[in-house]
Write a protein that holds these residues in place. Sequence first.
Motif, PDB file in Angstrom:
ATOM      1  N   ASN A 141       0.880  -1.160   0.000  1.00 26.57           N
ATOM      2  CA  ASN A 141       0.000   0.000   0.000  1.00 26.57           C
ATOM      3  C   ASN A 141       0.919   1.211   0.000  1.00 26.57           C
ATOM      4  OD1 ASN A 141      -1.706   2.139   0.560  1.00 26.57           O
ATOM      5  ND2 ASN A 141      -2.954   0.969   1.985  1.00 26.57           N
ATOM      6  N   LYS A 150      -2.593   3.536  -2.953  1.00 30.50           N
ATOM      7  CA  LYS A 150      -2.965   2.426  -3.845  1.00 30.50           C
ATOM      8  C   LYS A 150      -2.332   1.133  -3.364  1.00 30.50           C
ATOM      9  CE  LYS A 150      -4.923   5.019  -7.022  1.00 30.50           C
ATOM     10  NZ  LYS A 150      -6.223   4.891  -7.556  1.00 30.50           N
ATOM     11  N   VAL A 203      -0.573  -2.069  -4.747  1.00 33.35           N
ATOM     12  CA  VAL A 203       0.073  -2.536  -5.974  1.00 33.35           C
ATOM     13  C   VAL A 203       0.942  -3.759  -5.688  1.00 33.35           C
ATOM     14  CG1 VAL A 203       0.068  -0.279  -7.098  1.00 33.35           C
ATOM     15  CG2 VAL A 203       2.016  -0.936  -5.726  1.00 33.35           C
ATOM     16  N   PHE A 260       0.539   4.095  -9.037  1.00 38.12           N
ATOM     17  CA  PHE A 260       0.366   4.963  -7.879  1.00 38.12           C
ATOM     18  C   PHE A 260       1.111   6.263  -8.134  1.00 38.12           C
ATOM     19  CE2 PHE A 260       4.181   2.534  -7.180  1.00 38.12           C
ATOM     20  CZ  PHE A 260       5.073   3.403  -6.591  1.00 38.12           C
TER      21      PHE A 260
END
Length: 111
Positions: free
Chosen positions: A26, A30, A32, A48
């Motif tokens: 995180n 976001k 990912v 992001f």
Amino acid sequence: MPEQAETSGKDRRRYPRFHGSGLMVNIGGKLVKVAGISAGGMKLESGFKVADGPMRFTLYPSKDGKVDINHGVGGLCVLVRYEGEFIAMRFDPATYPLIKFAAECTIPDSD
């Protein structure tokens, strides 16, 4: 400014790289995928917003598409370079709990 071009991984690598093994991060608001990780940093899939200066992140293990939010570890990282669809980040600092977590959740890379 971070490097934009790919450089030889063998020449610049200080620590062995490992596959992300399902690790998720995180960062920048976001969640990912981690493409690769080492004791010095991580390579993330783009998706992001990268901030100037240190960025907070939390790494999570995941399995079968499920993120284990109860067993994450956080830290700070800074942008190193863009690698096409990936973004390389350096841990700042690389703490013992972070390195231990990464080692427990990864498998050696074959390159």
